[in-house]
Design an enzyme around this catalytic site. Structure first.
Site, PDB file in Angstrom:
ATOM      1  N   ALA A 140       0.864  -1.177   0.000  1.00  0.00           N
ATOM      2  CA  ALA A 140       0.000   0.000   0.000  1.00  0.00           C
ATOM      3  C   ALA A 140       0.901   1.227   0.000  1.00  0.00           C
ATOM      4  O   ALA A 140       2.053   1.159   0.443  1.00  0.00           O
ATOM      5  CB  ALA A 140      -0.882  -0.004   1.238  1.00  0.00           C
ATOM      6  N   GLU A 186      -0.705  -9.220  -0.737  1.00  0.00           N
ATOM      7  CA  GLU A 186      -2.145  -9.459  -0.521  1.00  0.00           C
ATOM      8  C   GLU A 186      -2.897  -9.451  -1.858  1.00  0.00           C
ATOM      9  O   GLU A 186      -3.788 -10.268  -2.086  1.00  0.00           O
ATOM     10  CB  GLU A 186      -2.709  -8.399   0.431  1.00  0.00           C
ATOM     11  CG  GLU A 186      -2.183  -8.592   1.861  1.00  0.00           C
ATOM     12  CD  GLU A 186      -2.465  -7.404   2.771  1.00  0.00           C
ATOM     13  OE1 GLU A 186      -2.150  -6.262   2.381  1.00  0.00           O
ATOM     14  OE2 GLU A 186      -3.017  -7.609   3.865  1.00  0.00           O
TER      15      GLU A 186
HETATM   16  N1  COA Z   1       4.602   3.097  -0.574  1.00  0.00           N
HETATM   17  C1  COA Z   1       5.002   4.256  -1.108  1.00  0.00           C
HETATM   18  N2  COA Z   1       6.133   4.399  -1.791  1.00  0.00           N
HETATM   19  C2  COA Z   1       6.903   3.312  -1.937  1.00  0.00           C
HETATM   20  C3  COA Z   1       6.566   2.061  -1.391  1.00  0.00           C
HETATM   21  C4  COA Z   1       5.350   1.982  -0.691  1.00  0.00           C
HETATM   22  N3  COA Z   1       4.918   0.841  -0.164  1.00  0.00           N
HETATM   23  N4  COA Z   1       7.544   1.185  -1.682  1.00  0.00           N
HETATM   24  C5  COA Z   1       8.463   1.862  -2.398  1.00  0.00           C
HETATM   25  N5  COA Z   1       8.091   3.148  -2.551  1.00  0.00           N
HETATM   26  C6  COA Z   1       8.796   4.220  -3.262  1.00  0.00           C
HETATM   27  C7  COA Z   1       9.961   4.753  -2.456  1.00  0.00           C
HETATM   28  O1  COA Z   1       9.525   5.713  -1.514  1.00  0.00           O
HETATM   29  C8  COA Z   1      10.808   5.352  -3.546  1.00  0.00           C
HETATM   30  O2  COA Z   1      10.234   6.574  -3.937  1.00  0.00           O
HETATM   31  P1  COA Z   1      11.177   7.884  -4.182  1.00  0.00           P
HETATM   32  O3  COA Z   1      12.148   7.472  -5.247  1.00  0.00           O
HETATM   33  O4  COA Z   1      10.234   8.950  -4.603  1.00  0.00           O
HETATM   34  O5  COA Z   1      11.847   8.146  -2.861  1.00  0.00           O
HETATM   35  C9  COA Z   1      10.617   4.386  -4.705  1.00  0.00           C
HETATM   36  O6  COA Z   1       9.377   3.701  -4.439  1.00  0.00           O
HETATM   37  C10 COA Z   1      11.711   3.360  -4.831  1.00  0.00           C
HETATM   38  O7  COA Z   1      11.806   2.658  -3.581  1.00  0.00           O
HETATM   39  P2  COA Z   1      13.189   2.503  -2.773  1.00  0.00           P
HETATM   40  O8  COA Z   1      12.849   2.277  -1.344  1.00  0.00           O
HETATM   41  O9  COA Z   1      14.109   3.647  -3.083  1.00  0.00           O
HETATM   42  O10 COA Z   1      13.762   1.184  -3.444  1.00  0.00           O
HETATM   43  P3  COA Z   1      14.787   0.152  -2.782  1.00  0.00           P
HETATM   44  O11 COA Z   1      15.232  -0.745  -3.874  1.00  0.00           O
HETATM   45  O12 COA Z   1      15.823   0.864  -1.976  1.00  0.00           O
HETATM   46  O13 COA Z   1      13.904  -0.719  -1.736  1.00  0.00           O
HETATM   47  C11 COA Z   1      11.947  -1.934  -1.018  1.00  0.00           C
HETATM   48  C12 COA Z   1      12.853  -1.533  -2.195  1.00  0.00           C
HETATM   49  C13 COA Z   1      10.746  -2.663  -1.590  1.00  0.00           C
HETATM   50  C14 COA Z   1      12.719  -2.874  -0.069  1.00  0.00           C
HETATM   51  C15 COA Z   1      11.519  -0.675  -0.251  1.00  0.00           C
HETATM   52  O14 COA Z   1      11.007   0.276  -1.198  1.00  0.00           O
HETATM   53  C16 COA Z   1      10.464  -0.895   0.784  1.00  0.00           C
HETATM   54  O15 COA Z   1      10.747  -1.407   1.860  1.00  0.00           O
HETATM   55  N6  COA Z   1       9.209  -0.504   0.487  1.00  0.00           N
HETATM   56  C17 COA Z   1       8.122  -0.564   1.426  1.00  0.00           C
HETATM   57  C18 COA Z   1       7.618  -1.986   1.586  1.00  0.00           C
HETATM   58  C19 COA Z   1       6.512  -2.038   2.630  1.00  0.00           C
HETATM   59  O16 COA Z   1       6.708  -1.791   3.793  1.00  0.00           O
HETATM   60  N7  COA Z   1       5.321  -2.357   2.149  1.00  0.00           N
HETATM   61  C20 COA Z   1       4.186  -2.534   3.002  1.00  0.00           C
HETATM   62  C21 COA Z   1       3.384  -1.289   3.053  1.00  0.00           C
HETATM   63  S1  COA Z   1       1.989  -1.502   4.121  1.00  0.00           S
END
Ligand code: COA
Length: 263
Positions: A70, A118
Site C-alpha cells: 500500500a 495481498e
Molecule cells: N509506498 C510508497 N512508496 C513506496 C513504497 C510503498 N509501499 N515502496 C516503495 N516506494 C517508493 C519509495 O519511496 C521510492 O520513492 P522515491 O524514489 O520517490 O523516494 C521508490 O518507491 C523506490 O523505492 P526505494 O525504497 O528507493 O527502493 P529500494 O530498492 O531501496 O527498496 C523496497 C525496495 C521494496 C525494499 C523498499 O522500497 C520498501 O521497503 N518498500 C516498502 C515496503 C513495505 O513496507 N510495504 C508494506 C506497506 S503496508
C-alpha cells in the site's frame, strides 16, 4: 479491444482473449494507492461479463516490483476512520478479484510486499519470476496487514508458518515461496508472461461455465455461512442440460476436442 486510456494508474489490454492489467507506477515500485486499487477493481469488474475475455494476467510495470505494498506516503497521516475505510475498500477490491468468474493469474515480476502480496494472494494462480520477493512487512510500520493478509497467507501456507512471517516481517524468496505453496511456479523473469499465458491457454480450452463454477465452489469454503459441499452439489447439478456439458460429453465419445461456447 484496447483500453489503455480508461484508467489513471494501470494499463489494460485484451490480446488473444486474455485481459492484461499492468500496475503503472514503476517509479513508486507500483505501490498501491487508493486510485490504483479503484482502477484494478473497475478493470476486473469490467470483464466479468465480457465473453471475449477468458482470463486475466495481473502484473507490475518494470523489472523490480509487482507491487511494494500500500502507498505508505498516502496513508501515513490517516486517522482511525480513514484507516478503517482504507482496509474495508481494499478487502472489497481483492474480493472482486477472488470472485472473478474469469481466472486471474498474478505474474509476480519482483517485490510483492504488504498490499502487493495481498493483491497477489487474491488471484487464483500465482507465477513468480526468480527475482520475486514476498513478505508482509506491516509490523515494521507498527500496523497489521489490512488487505486480508492475515487471512489469505494462513490459508495458503498454513497458520504456523503465516504467523512466523507476519510477526518477523521476513522476506521470502521465490524458491521458498514455491516450497511454502505461496506461488504455483517459479520461472526465469524472461519466461514469466509466457508461463502465465501457457496456463491460461490450457484453461481457455475448457468450458467457461465450468471454470467459473470451479472458482465459486473453491471460494465457498472460505466464505462465512457458505457450505462448500452444498455449493458444489448445486453447481454440479446445474450443469446438466447445459450446452457445454452436452458438447463436452459428446466430444469425449467422438474422441475429438470439445468446442465450448459457454452456454
Ligand atoms: N509506498 C510508497 N512508496 C513506496 C513504497 C510503498 N509501499 N515502496 C516503495 N516506494 C517508493 C519509495 O519511496 C521510492 O520513492 P522515491 O524514489 O520517490 O523516494 C521508490 O518507491 C523506490 O523505492 P526505494 O525504497 O528507493 O527502493 P529500494 O530498492 O531501496 O527498496 C523496497 C525496495 C521494496 C525494499 C523498499 O522500497 C520498501 O521497503 N518498500 C516498502 C515496503 C513495505 O513496507 N510495504 C508494506 C506497506 S503496508
Amino acid at each position: 479491444m484496447s483500453t489503455q486510456n480508461m484508467y489513471q494508474t494501470i494499463l489494460t489490454e485484451v490480446k488473444n482473449n486474455i485481459f492484461y492489467v499492468t500496475i503503472n507506477r514503476e517509479a513508486k515500485l507500483n505501490a498501491l494507492n487508493i486510485q490504483t486499487l479503484t482502477d484494478i477493481k473497475n478493470a476486473v469488474l469490467s470483464i466479468y461479463d465480457n465473453a471475449e475475455v477468458r482470463g486475466v494476467i495481473l502484473t507490475g510495470s518494470g523489472k523490480k516490483a509487482f507491487a511494494a505494498g500500500a502507498d505508505i506516503a498516502e496513508f501515513a497521516e490517516f486517522n482511525v476512520e480513514q484507516g478503517t475505510k482504507m482496509s474495508a475498500e481494499g478487502h472489497a477490491v481483492l474480493r472482486a478479484i477472488e470472485n472473478s468468474p474469469k481466472p486471474v493469474v498474478a505474474a509476480i515480476n519482483g517485490f510483492a510486499l504488504g498490499g502487493g502480496n495481498e493483491l497477489a494472494m487474491s488471484c487464483h494462480i500465482r507465477i513468480a519470476a526468480e527475482n520475486a520477493r514476498f513478505g508482509q512487512p506491516e509490523v515494521n510500520l507498527g500496523i497489521t496487514p489490512g488487505y486480508a493478509g492475515t487471512q489469505r497467507l494462513a490459508q495458503l501456507i498454513g497458520r504456523g508458518r503465516a504467523l512466523e512471517y507476519l510477526m518477523t516481517a521476513d522476506m521470502i524468496d521465490a524458491q521458498t515461496a514455491l516450497n511454502l505453496g505461496l506461488v504455483n511456479h517459479v520461472v526465469p523473469a524472461d519466461n514469466l508472461m509466457a508461463k502465465c499465458e501457457e496456463i491460461l491457454e490450457k484453461i481457455k480450452t475448457k468450458s467457461p461455465l465450468a471454470i467459473a463454477s470451479v472458482i465459486r465452489c473453491v471460494n465457498a469454503y472460505y466464505e462465512k455461512r457458505a457450505d462448500g459441499n452444498e455449493v458444489e452439489v448445486n453447481e454440479f447439478g446445474n450443469f446438466f442440460g447445459s450446452e457445454d456439458f452436452m458438447e463436452g460429453t459428446k466430444a469425449f465419445m467422438e474422441r475429438r476436442p470439445a468446442n465450448f461456447k459457454g452456454n
